[in-house]
Design a protein around this motif. Sequence first.
Motif, PDB file in Angstrom:
ATOM      1  N   ALA A 259       0.835  -1.201   0.000  1.00  0.00           N
ATOM      2  CA  ALA A 259       0.000   0.000   0.000  1.00  0.00           C
ATOM      3  C   ALA A 259       0.872   1.254   0.000  1.00  0.00           C
ATOM      4  N   ALA A 260       1.915   1.249   0.824  1.00  0.00           N
ATOM      5  CA  ALA A 260       2.808   2.406   0.894  1.00  0.00           C
ATOM      6  C   ALA A 260       3.533   2.626  -0.431  1.00  0.00           C
ATOM      7  N   SER A 261       3.994   1.547  -1.051  1.00  0.00           N
ATOM      8  CA  SER A 261       4.747   1.669  -2.304  1.00  0.00           C
ATOM      9  C   SER A 261       3.872   2.179  -3.446  1.00  0.00           C
ATOM     10  N   LEU A 262       2.565   1.906  -3.374  1.00  0.00           N
ATOM     11  CA  LEU A 262       1.636   2.353  -4.413  1.00  0.00           C
ATOM     12  C   LEU A 262       1.067   3.738  -4.127  1.00  0.00           C
ATOM     13  N   GLY A 263       1.356   4.291  -2.944  1.00  0.00           N
ATOM     14  CA  GLY A 263       0.751   5.555  -2.553  1.00  0.00           C
ATOM     15  C   GLY A 263      -0.752   5.417  -2.441  1.00  0.00           C
ATOM     16  N   ALA A 264      -1.198   4.319  -1.842  1.00  0.00           N
ATOM     17  CA  ALA A 264      -2.628   3.984  -1.802  1.00  0.00           C
ATOM     18  C   ALA A 264      -3.427   4.989  -0.985  1.00  0.00           C
ATOM     19  N   GLU A 265      -4.685   5.138  -1.368  1.00  0.00           N
ATOM     20  CA  GLU A 265      -5.615   5.963  -0.611  1.00  0.00           C
ATOM     21  C   GLU A 265      -5.943   5.308   0.725  1.00  0.00           C
ATOM     22  N   LYS A 266      -6.108   3.983   0.699  1.00  0.00           N
ATOM     23  CA  LYS A 266      -6.497   3.242   1.896  1.00  0.00           C
ATOM     24  C   LYS A 266      -5.814   1.880   1.946  1.00  0.00           C
ATOM     25  N   LEU A 267      -5.578   1.424   3.167  1.00  0.00           N
ATOM     26  CA  LEU A 267      -5.217   0.042   3.467  1.00  0.00           C
ATOM     27  C   LEU A 267      -6.336  -0.516   4.330  1.00  0.00           C
ATOM     28  N   ILE A 268      -6.889  -1.667   3.942  1.00  0.00           N
ATOM     29  CA  ILE A 268      -7.977  -2.269   4.714  1.00  0.00           C
ATOM     30  C   ILE A 268      -7.575  -3.687   5.108  1.00  0.00           C
ATOM     31  N   LEU A 269      -7.564  -3.953   6.421  1.00  0.00           N
ATOM     32  CA  LEU A 269      -7.256  -5.280   6.943  1.00  0.00           C
ATOM     33  C   LEU A 269      -8.559  -5.952   7.347  1.00  0.00           C
ATOM     34  N   MET A 270      -8.890  -7.059   6.688  1.00  0.00           N
ATOM     35  CA  MET A 270     -10.091  -7.821   7.038  1.00  0.00           C
ATOM     36  C   MET A 270      -9.719  -8.839   8.100  1.00  0.00           C
ATOM     37  N   THR A 271     -10.407  -8.795   9.243  1.00  0.00           N
ATOM     38  CA  THR A 271     -10.066  -9.634  10.390  1.00  0.00           C
ATOM     39  C   THR A 271     -11.320 -10.351  10.888  1.00  0.00           C
ATOM     40  N   ASP A 272     -11.204 -10.981  12.055  1.00  0.00           N
ATOM     41  CA  ASP A 272     -12.347 -11.655  12.682  1.00  0.00           C
ATOM     42  C   ASP A 272     -12.815 -10.913  13.928  1.00  0.00           C
ATOM     43  N   VAL A 273     -12.505  -9.610  14.015  1.00  0.00           N
ATOM     44  CA  VAL A 273     -12.986  -8.766  15.109  1.00  0.00           C
ATOM     45  C   VAL A 273     -13.525  -7.473  14.501  1.00  0.00           C
ATOM     46  N   PRO A 274     -14.438  -6.772  15.212  1.00  0.00           N
ATOM     47  CA  PRO A 274     -15.041  -5.558  14.651  1.00  0.00           C
ATOM     48  C   PRO A 274     -14.066  -4.409  14.433  1.00  0.00           C
ATOM     49  N   GLY A 275     -12.954  -4.418  15.142  1.00  0.00           N
ATOM     50  CA  GLY A 275     -11.998  -3.317  15.073  1.00  0.00           C
ATOM     51  C   GLY A 275     -11.332  -3.172  16.424  1.00  0.00           C
ATOM     52  N   VAL A 276     -10.870  -1.974  16.736  1.00  0.00           N
ATOM     53  CA  VAL A 276     -10.255  -1.710  18.044  1.00  0.00           C
ATOM     54  C   VAL A 276     -11.361  -1.342  19.028  1.00  0.00           C
ATOM     55  N   MET A 277     -11.463  -2.104  20.120  1.00  0.00           N
ATOM     56  CA  MET A 277     -12.501  -1.859  21.125  1.00  0.00           C
ATOM     57  C   MET A 277     -11.872  -1.716  22.512  1.00  0.00           C
ATOM     58  N   ARG A 278     -12.466  -0.860  23.328  1.00  0.00           N
ATOM     59  CA  ARG A 278     -11.973  -0.727  24.706  1.00  0.00           C
ATOM     60  C   ARG A 278     -12.280  -1.992  25.496  1.00  0.00           C
ATOM     61  N   ASP A 279     -13.451  -2.583  25.263  1.00  0.00           N
ATOM     62  CA  ASP A 279     -13.840  -3.848  25.888  1.00  0.00           C
ATOM     63  C   ASP A 279     -14.120  -4.837  24.771  1.00  0.00           C
ATOM     64  N   LYS A 280     -13.328  -5.886  24.685  1.00  0.00           N
ATOM     65  CA  LYS A 280     -13.433  -6.812  23.555  1.00  0.00           C
ATOM     66  C   LYS A 280     -14.779  -7.520  23.485  1.00  0.00           C
ATOM     67  N   ASP A 281     -15.545  -7.491  24.566  1.00  0.00           N
ATOM     68  CA  ASP A 281     -16.849  -8.160  24.578  1.00  0.00           C
ATOM     69  C   ASP A 281     -18.014  -7.191  24.383  1.00  0.00           C
ATOM     70  N   ASP A 282     -17.710  -5.923  24.170  1.00  0.00           N
ATOM     71  CA  ASP A 282     -18.771  -4.910  24.060  1.00  0.00           C
ATOM     72  C   ASP A 282     -18.573  -4.109  22.780  1.00  0.00           C
ATOM     73  N   TYR A 283     -19.399  -4.424  21.773  1.00  0.00           N
ATOM     74  CA  TYR A 283     -19.287  -3.732  20.484  1.00  0.00           C
ATOM     75  C   TYR A 283     -19.495  -2.227  20.633  1.00  0.00           C
ATOM     76  N   GLY A 284     -20.247  -1.828  21.660  1.00  0.00           N
ATOM     77  CA  GLY A 284     -20.501  -0.405  21.885  1.00  0.00           C
ATOM     78  C   GLY A 284     -19.252   0.384  22.217  1.00  0.00           C
ATOM     79  N   THR A 285     -18.142  -0.298  22.550  1.00  0.00           N
ATOM     80  CA  THR A 285     -16.895   0.410  22.872  1.00  0.00           C
ATOM     81  C   THR A 285     -15.940   0.452  21.682  1.00  0.00           C
ATOM     82  N   LEU A 286     -16.458   0.173  20.493  1.00  0.00           N
ATOM     83  CA  LEU A 286     -15.639   0.234  19.275  1.00  0.00           C
ATOM     84  C   LEU A 286     -15.172   1.663  19.017  1.00  0.00           C
TER      85      LEU A 286
END
Length: 353
Positions: A259-286
Amino acid sequence: AHSHIAAASTSRSSPSLPCLRPGPRRKAPAAHANGGASLGGTSSRRLCCRAAASAPSSALGVDGKRSEVSAFDRVSILAEALPYLQKFSDKTIVVKYGGAAMKDPLLKEKVLSDVVLLSCVGIRIVMIHGGGPEINKWLEKVGLESKFHNGLRVTDGDTMEVVEAVLAGKVNKSIVSLINQAGGTAVGLCGKDARILSARQTAEKELGFVGDVTGVDPSLVRAIVENGSIPVIASVASDTDNMAQSLNVNADLAAGEIAASLGAEKLILMTDVPGVMRDKDDYGTLFKELSINETRELIREDVIAGGMIPKVQCCVRSIAQGVKAAHIIDGRQPHSLLQEILTDEGVGTMITG
């Protein structure tokens, strides 16, 4: 290893971090003055759009069941997406494809159809993939034991042969076939082709033929996307010290460097979690959006921990090298890729400079 996000102590406060509240996390880009998207379609994009044009009026859920979408809802969705389609037309978005979205056949088909849709409307998609579960299956078939050191795969000579054959062969061509079947034009590659990825064996020699990316040559990848096709790249690199030797590289890190070498607009990592959360069991803390400084603060507080740390560090590194934004999204959620790119709210965590 699956991403892990540790819950923070309730006594810990982060006054500098954004409030977690519903509503749009970002301002929609302004529409072009002429009211129309400049989509710059090539003949190959027009060809792949024929598949999208014949799509049914109902949506197919991940469980295979159809849910009707009203004409008004469809028009509203398009109206919200238009400014983003205009903004990202002819821009490069690098997607690291992995997790459950690679294992579940229905999810896999849906994600790759979304990739074709984005390509059809003029967004330049580059895909990078690993394939851990498939590697484990084939190692078992040929009678080789899967070995791990500190949670990372040990790749000896025999294992590296299987890794390369599975990633650059079976997994890669399966993705290419599904994209082509959905009406796109995909080109299957591995990092060794045209020296796309160069790497040096990691300092942890116990891991064997595992490498850290040292260089990227994006020439071939750029030529493919400029032709309106979708590069699909397996995370196998050439050893800088011995070009004949293959090295197994982390797909997240490979995606970030490409992504960096192409000067990309975005890098998107598809994972098995909603994203960064304060409480991993509470989606409301995303956390919907984080700056680099806020991300580092969450690492210091142990809110970001375990397998999420290298993913976040990969995002931060790519942004430091010129990528506009990096996103961590849940690939298990149907159409998460489209929602993250083409809606005001998004579905995951967006990290910016």
